[in-house]
Design a protein around this motif. Structure first.
Motif, PDB file in Angstrom:
ATOM      1  N   ALA A 396       0.831  -1.202   0.000  1.00 52.20           N
ATOM      2  CA  ALA A 396       0.000   0.000   0.000  1.00 52.20           C
ATOM      3  C   ALA A 396       0.866   1.252   0.000  1.00 52.20           C
ATOM      4  O   ALA A 396       0.581   2.229  -0.710  1.00 52.20           O
ATOM      5  CB  ALA A 396      -0.939  -0.005   1.214  1.00 52.20           C
ATOM      6  N   ASN A 397       1.926   1.241   0.784  1.00 49.98           N
ATOM      7  CA  ASN A 397       2.837   2.385   0.814  1.00 49.98           C
ATOM      8  C   ASN A 397       3.569   2.546  -0.519  1.00 49.98           C
ATOM      9  O   ASN A 397       3.755   3.667  -1.002  1.00 49.98           O
ATOM     10  CB  ASN A 397       3.839   2.231   1.960  1.00 49.98           C
ATOM     11  N   LEU A 398       4.001   1.436  -1.100  1.00 46.82           N
ATOM     12  CA  LEU A 398       4.655   1.497  -2.406  1.00 46.82           C
ATOM     13  C   LEU A 398       3.748   2.152  -3.444  1.00 46.82           C
ATOM     14  O   LEU A 398       4.145   3.102  -4.141  1.00 46.82           O
ATOM     15  CB  LEU A 398       5.021   0.075  -2.852  1.00 46.82           C
ATOM     16  N   LEU A 399       2.523   1.682  -3.540  1.00 42.14           N
ATOM     17  CA  LEU A 399       1.597   2.226  -4.534  1.00 42.14           C
ATOM     18  C   LEU A 399       1.215   3.664  -4.212  1.00 42.14           C
ATOM     19  O   LEU A 399       1.082   4.508  -5.115  1.00 42.14           O
ATOM     20  CB  LEU A 399       0.346   1.351  -4.603  1.00 42.14           C
ATOM     21  N   ALA A 400       1.047   3.966  -2.922  1.00 41.44           N
ATOM     22  CA  ALA A 400       0.676   5.325  -2.523  1.00 41.44           C
ATOM     23  C   ALA A 400       1.762   6.321  -2.886  1.00 41.44           C
ATOM     24  O   ALA A 400       1.479   7.436  -3.355  1.00 41.44           O
ATOM     25  CB  ALA A 400       0.402   5.369  -1.023  1.00 41.44           C
ATOM     26  N   GLN A 401       3.017   5.941  -2.678  1.00 38.62           N
ATOM     27  CA  GLN A 401       4.103   6.874  -2.963  1.00 38.62           C
ATOM     28  C   GLN A 401       4.233   7.153  -4.461  1.00 38.62           C
ATOM     29  O   GLN A 401       4.457   8.300  -4.864  1.00 38.62           O
ATOM     30  CB  GLN A 401       5.418   6.329  -2.402  1.00 38.62           C
ATOM     31  N   THR A 402       4.115   6.133  -5.291  1.00 42.77           N
ATOM     32  CA  THR A 402       4.209   6.386  -6.734  1.00 42.77           C
ATOM     33  C   THR A 402       3.054   7.273  -7.202  1.00 42.77           C
ATOM     34  O   THR A 402       3.238   8.136  -8.060  1.00 42.77           O
ATOM     35  CB  THR A 402       4.214   5.064  -7.524  1.00 42.77           C
ATOM     36  N   GLU A 403       1.872   7.061  -6.613  1.00 35.64           N
ATOM     37  CA  GLU A 403       0.719   7.911  -6.959  1.00 35.64           C
ATOM     38  C   GLU A 403       0.941   9.340  -6.492  1.00 35.64           C
ATOM     39  O   GLU A 403       0.714  10.303  -7.243  1.00 35.64           O
ATOM     40  CB  GLU A 403      -0.553   7.335  -6.335  1.00 35.64           C
ATOM     41  N   ALA A 404       1.402   9.509  -5.253  1.00 39.13           N
ATOM     42  CA  ALA A 404       1.618  10.851  -4.722  1.00 39.13           C
ATOM     43  C   ALA A 404       2.730  11.568  -5.473  1.00 39.13           C
ATOM     44  O   ALA A 404       2.637  12.777  -5.725  1.00 39.13           O
ATOM     45  CB  ALA A 404       1.956  10.762  -3.232  1.00 39.13           C
ATOM     46  N   PHE A 405       3.793  10.845  -5.836  1.00 38.79           N
ATOM     47  CA  PHE A 405       4.861  11.446  -6.624  1.00 38.79           C
ATOM     48  C   PHE A 405       4.308  12.043  -7.905  1.00 38.79           C
ATOM     49  O   PHE A 405       4.638  13.171  -8.285  1.00 38.79           O
ATOM     50  CB  PHE A 405       5.891  10.363  -6.994  1.00 38.79           C
ATOM     51  N   ALA A 406       3.491  11.282  -8.595  1.00 38.29           N
ATOM     52  CA  ALA A 406       3.013  11.702  -9.917  1.00 38.29           C
ATOM     53  C   ALA A 406       1.899  12.727  -9.835  1.00 38.29           C
ATOM     54  O   ALA A 406       1.917  13.740 -10.547  1.00 38.29           O
ATOM     55  CB  ALA A 406       2.539  10.480 -10.695  1.00 38.29           C
ATOM     56  N   ASN A 407       0.917  12.459  -8.977  1.00 45.75           N
ATOM     57  CA  ASN A 407      -0.312  13.250  -9.003  1.00 45.75           C
ATOM     58  C   ASN A 407      -0.284  14.455  -8.082  1.00 45.75           C
ATOM     59  O   ASN A 407      -0.913  15.481  -8.370  1.00 45.75           O
ATOM     60  CB  ASN A 407      -1.507  12.373  -8.630  1.00 45.75           C
ATOM     61  N   GLY A 408       0.417  14.327  -6.944  1.00 47.41           N
ATOM     62  CA  GLY A 408       0.441  15.421  -5.990  1.00 47.41           C
ATOM     63  C   GLY A 408      -0.916  15.670  -5.373  1.00 47.41           C
ATOM     64  O   GLY A 408      -1.848  14.875  -5.508  1.00 47.41           O
ATOM     65  N   ALA A 409      -1.044  16.803  -4.703  1.00 48.81           N
ATOM     66  CA  ALA A 409      -2.315  17.199  -4.078  1.00 48.81           C
ATOM     67  C   ALA A 409      -2.307  18.701  -3.895  1.00 48.81           C
ATOM     68  O   ALA A 409      -1.320  19.277  -3.428  1.00 48.81           O
ATOM     69  CB  ALA A 409      -2.500  16.504  -2.734  1.00 48.81           C
ATOM     70  N   ASP A 410      -3.408  19.332  -4.264  1.00 48.47           N
ATOM     71  CA  ASP A 410      -3.520  20.793  -4.194  1.00 48.47           C
ATOM     72  C   ASP A 410      -4.502  21.159  -3.088  1.00 48.47           C
ATOM     73  O   ASP A 410      -5.658  20.721  -3.106  1.00 48.47           O
ATOM     74  CB  ASP A 410      -3.993  21.345  -5.534  1.00 48.47           C
ATOM     75  N   VAL A 411      -4.034  21.929  -2.109  1.00 50.42           N
ATOM     76  CA  VAL A 411      -4.885  22.378  -1.008  1.00 50.42           C
ATOM     77  C   VAL A 411      -4.668  23.876  -0.808  1.00 50.42           C
ATOM     78  O   VAL A 411      -3.776  24.475  -1.411  1.00 50.42           O
ATOM     79  CB  VAL A 411      -4.564  21.607   0.294  1.00 50.42           C
ATOM     80  N   ASP A 412      -5.479  24.467   0.057  1.00 50.47           N
ATOM     81  CA  ASP A 412      -5.396  25.915   0.272  1.00 50.47           C
ATOM     82  C   ASP A 412      -4.113  26.324   0.991  1.00 50.47           C
ATOM     83  O   ASP A 412      -3.567  27.396   0.740  1.00 50.47           O
ATOM     84  CB  ASP A 412      -6.608  26.399   1.075  1.00 50.47           C
ATOM     85  N   ASP A 413      -3.635  25.490   1.883  1.00 48.84           N
ATOM     86  CA  ASP A 413      -2.445  25.817   2.656  1.00 48.84           C
ATOM     87  C   ASP A 413      -1.197  25.522   1.811  1.00 48.84           C
ATOM     88  O   ASP A 413      -0.913  24.359   1.493  1.00 48.84           O
ATOM     89  CB  ASP A 413      -2.423  24.987   3.938  1.00 48.84           C
TER      90      ASP A 413
END
Length: 502
Positions: A396-413
């Protein structure tokens, strides 16, 4: 070749603002496409390029003559121009060369392996319980990686230890836990002139008290014999195998002692399968070629100066260190193979660590730092342990990191924004076995060679390591207080400071 590399620039400029998830969405089938060679799959879905950029990379491969270059490698042509040698490490494990030179090399490798088999059997029948592999660089990193990674496949007959650093503290700590009556040592040095190995070897030789439990692997048999190793206990190396490509040879003696000859031959078989794949698979489906092309894209197209290797399996924790030598010693060149200057970047700085530990050390910089670091993530589908919850969490961590690397996340802060856009390759092993590990290492070897062809450099010499060795040799008398010739003023002052406090 600079012109062909320059053709990547328009594509890189066009894709500068592109988002990786959008590139995936725009290309039907991209998300599910998994290249495969036996037990190894590779997903390139999260690299930052599109079909047009990929076509430019394939054109680069054609312009560089990458396919015939592999045939030249396997056939034993003189690919190491500066040392006027072939590079026939593939002949240690496969018989795919068509020339007399390649066939002769393979025959020598088979003969040496039979000698190694006999020595393994003799040690297994002895009272020896511990074996120390004494070597540095390619004489240490490869065997150390494989023995550690394949511990579950060990015969349990011996405890294997590795001594590489010339720092006497390493030898002192190691020997404190061993019995000289039940220990054997293998001195591994191609030239049998490596300072660190000879100094540590002398420590082991003296500690063993002259007992006949000293072995060697070297291309310089007379030097090994003069050191005190009986001729029948010296296994050969050859000048057509570079140290960092040598674990498939008798340099793997310690591997065979750890996992048995059958395990060692399974390791070779896995590498041989990758050899066949790199020769036979078309460019678009060829794992090492595609790995190399995407490496060149990230280095020369997108301009990223570093690359991370992130194995999500504790058994592969030593892989980044092994690959640092393989990649950076092979590709750390500033001139072309003919000695002419080059005007494009070559090797990235390679580094990394095992997940999930590294998530809690340097991943902050990977996610939110100012530099983008492309990464290879390596996972294993089936574990060797019974702890299913742990393995699911790891994946789960392996897949989560590759997703987060590529997609990122945009928030107000702004402090919590993940910009994404970090490209990665996912390598997935069905299970970690001798066969799959052999294939994985061979994949990286062939990727390195492919990149050297694309950059027009020599992957098989390493002149950059020589100057420091020479200077160190010249400084030994000065450190002993003996008169020497003129010294660099800073070095002279530092020697004075060391001697004043030594």
């Amino acid at each position: 070749m600079s012109a062909a590399l320059a053709a990547l620039a328009p594509h890189a400029a066009r894709l500068a603002a592109a988002r990786i998830p959008d590139l995936v969405q725009a290309e039907p089938g991209r998300a599910a496409r998994m290249l495969r060679a036996g037990p190894i799959g590779m997903s390139l879905a999260r690299q930052k390029l599109d079909g047009d950029a990929r076509a430019a990379l394939h054109a680069l491969a054609d312009a560089a003559g990458l396919v015939p270059a592999f045939r030249r490698l396997f056939d034993g042509e003189m690919v190491n121009a500066s040392e006027r040698r072939p590079a026939l490490h593939s002949a240690l494990r496969s018989d795919l060369g068509t020339s007399d030179t390649a066939r002769a090399a393979h025959a020598q490798a088979v003969q040496a392996r039979e000698r190694m088999r006999a020595l393994v059997a003799a040690l297994e029948a002895s009272e020896v319980t511990d074996v120390v592999n004494v070597g540095i660089g390619g004489s240490d990193l490869g065997p150390r990686l494989v023995v550690d990674a394949l511990a579950e496949f060990g015969t349990g007959r011996f405890r294997l230890h590795f001594l590489s650093n010339v720092d006497g503290s390493a030898a002192q700590r190691l020997l404190a836990g061993l019995d000289p009556e039940r220990t054997a040592a293998i001195l591994v040095s191609k030239s049998f002139g490596t300072q660190e190995t000879l100094l540590n070897g002398a420590v082991l030789r003296d500690w063993l008290g002259g007992a006949g439990r000293l072995y060697a692997v070297s291309a310089n048999v007379p030097r090994a014999e003069a050191f005190g190793v009986a001729a029948e206990r010296v296994l050969p190396m050859w000048d057509w195998v570079g140290g960092r490509y040598s674990l498939w040879s008798a340099v793997g003696f310690s591997i065979a002692l750890a996992i048995g000859m059958e395990g060692f031959e399974a390791l070779l078989a896995g590498a041989a399968a990758m050899d066949a794949h790199v020769l036979e698979a078309p460019v678009e489906d060829n794992l090492p070629v595609q790995h190399a092309l995407h490496g060149v894209w990230n280095r020369n197209g997108l301009g990223y100066p570093t690359h991370a290797v992130l194995p999500y399996d504790e058994r592969l924790a030593l892989l980044p260190a092994y690959l640092q030598q393989l990649v950076m010693e092979s590709l750390g060149k500033r001139v072309a193979a003919d000695g002419s200057a080059i005007d494009h970047a070559t090797v990235p700085v390679l580094w990394g660590g095992a997940g999930t530990n590294s998530q809690h050390s340097f991943f902050q910089a990977l996610h939110q730092g100012t530099d983008i670091v492309p990464a290879d993530f390596i996972g294993v589908a089936r574990p060797s342990h019974p702890f299913a919850d742990n393995h699911r969490a790891l994946l789960a961590n392996l897949l989560a990191q590759t997703e987060a690397f590529a997609n990122g996340a945009d928030v107000d802060d702004p402090q919590k924004v993940y910009p994404g856009g970090r490209p990665s390759t996912l390598l997935l092993l069905d299970a970690l076995t001798p066969e799959s590990l052999g294939g994985l290492i061979a994949l990286y070897e062939h990727s390195v060679y492919a990149q050297s062809v694309l950059w027009g450099i020599n992957a098989f010499d390493q002149w950059g390591v020589e100057l420091g060795k020479k200077i160190a040799g010249d400084l030994l008398p000065a450190l002993a207080g003996e008169l020497t010739g003129p010294l660099d003023p800073v070095t002279a002052a530092l020697i004075d400071a060391i001697r004043a406090r030594g």
